[in-house]
Design an enzyme around this catalytic site. Sequence first.
Site, mmCIF file in Angstrom:
data_model
loop_
_atom_site.group_PDB
_atom_site.id
_atom_site.type_symbol
_atom_site.label_atom_id
_atom_site.label_comp_id
_atom_site.label_asym_id
_atom_site.label_seq_id
_atom_site.Cartn_x
_atom_site.Cartn_y
_atom_site.Cartn_z
ATOM 1 N N HIS A 61 15.986 19.688 4.292
ATOM 2 C CA HIS A 61 17.241 19.300 4.947
ATOM 3 C C HIS A 61 16.946 18.522 6.221
ATOM 4 C CE1 HIS A 61 21.660 20.543 5.706
ATOM 5 N NE2 HIS A 61 21.376 19.430 6.378
ATOM 6 N N ASP A 153 26.113 16.326 2.226
ATOM 7 C CA ASP A 153 25.901 16.983 3.512
ATOM 8 C C ASP A 153 26.585 16.234 4.650
ATOM 9 O OD1 ASP A 153 24.659 19.119 5.059
ATOM 10 O OD2 ASP A 153 23.598 17.480 6.017
ATOM 11 N N HIS A 233 22.553 25.391 5.463
ATOM 12 C CA HIS A 233 22.715 25.980 6.799
ATOM 13 C C HIS A 233 23.771 27.100 6.901
ATOM 14 C CE1 HIS A 233 25.726 22.855 6.639
ATOM 15 N NE2 HIS A 233 24.917 21.899 7.061
ATOM 16 N N ASP A 306 17.744 21.137 9.303
ATOM 17 C CA ASP A 306 18.920 20.284 9.540
ATOM 18 C C ASP A 306 18.639 19.348 10.720
ATOM 19 O OD1 ASP A 306 21.421 19.129 9.352
ATOM 20 O OD2 ASP A 306 22.496 20.812 10.243
ATOM 21 N N GLY A 325 25.049 18.120 16.124
ATOM 22 C CA GLY A 325 23.697 18.111 15.597
ATOM 23 C C GLY A 325 22.603 18.112 16.647
#
Length: 430
Positions: A61, A153, A233, A306, A325
């Site tokens: 990811h 995603d 996640h 992520d 993020g």
Amino acid sequence: MATLITNAQVWQQTQLVKTNLLIEQGKIKAIDPQLTAATTRADQVIDAANHFVSPGLVDVHVHLREPGQTAKETIATGTAAAAHGGFTTVGAMPNVDPVPDTPERVAAMVAANRTKAKVHVAQYASITTGRAGDQLIDFAAVKQAGAFAVSNDGSGVQTANTMYQAMVGAAKAGLPLAAHVEDDSLYQGGVMNAGPVAEQLGLPGINNVSEAAQVARDVMLAEASGVHYHVCHVSTAESVRVVRDAKRAGINVTCEVSPHHLLLTDEDITMDNPMLKMNPPLRSPRDRAALIAGLLDGTIDFIATDHAPHTDAEKAGSMRTAAFGITGIETAFATMYTALVKTRLISLGQLINLMSTKPAELFGLTAAGHLAVGEAADLAIIDLDHQYQIQAADMLSKGHNSPFIGWSVYGDVLMTLVDGQVAYRKDQAK
């Protein structure tokens, strides 16, 4: 060309064992403490200096941002960051521009990854055209073009029938479907976890059910379709409970957890701080405890970062307007080793399983996740003993949007090899 790695500490069954490794033509030829430069006729010798030699880490990811968002990251910088973190295989998410939603676009991404990346890159295709709406892609065609899995995603699939038909198509093509689980009708424009902390800071909250409700919907659709359904996640106690129950029922569901959700909670947000804005958000201490319990009992299958780099400008100002993020691929092993292994919550072998062997196995990355004779010489040499401080200046990613800058940790990656070639070396990094 033959390379001999001497004085290596490798994990065997339940402990570290000192040995040497011989690499020839990109593969591990032998693992034996009796190997010497003279007997192997090695062209070069790398002294591991009694540091841990790990199988290359695997992160399914990662956001490499190319094409279309190269101010944030590129294939070259993102995979250099991966090598810095000890990762030798990553899965590139499809939220780029243009979205890899056709076989032609997937093939172009696969070709770009092959020529520009410093580590192995497995490429996702999207689930729907443009990662939006209800028009499904051609799953068989994108697999033939090189996609290893599909995901939207960054966006939850909002319509149950769209998700069901996607699962049927992905299952028929033999592709795992990795879901960003988020019901937009329950999301309501939040920027952090809903609860007392959000109320105190006067910031709009994201409640747990916006995630868990889609997980609950999707596991039933996964049972009906037979797809390998993977939850990206996971962040809530309720999601962990749903996945645990689904596994007990024999449904083919797996899930991942990100390091930041294991390490931090919304109580760590003491002010309007964009560096702590991510999606899903940092949850409550109760949720964090459930995530750790799920990791320990096998409900959560592995750890994935992520990794989501942004420009400094995009992460400036208020949580209300900053991008969601954080970066993570350069800090994941060290933070996880420090928090989980140094505290004896899990063993080093368990951590390697969670960050290398298991993600490779579950996503069919058969060339990754192993340190064994005959396998690819993808490995990292890691200093487990000396504490160091995470610094933005040491990062190779374009993004420095990490809440872990300044943390003191153990697990410093000294060198990473991909197919027997040096992809990262600390003393030559910058």
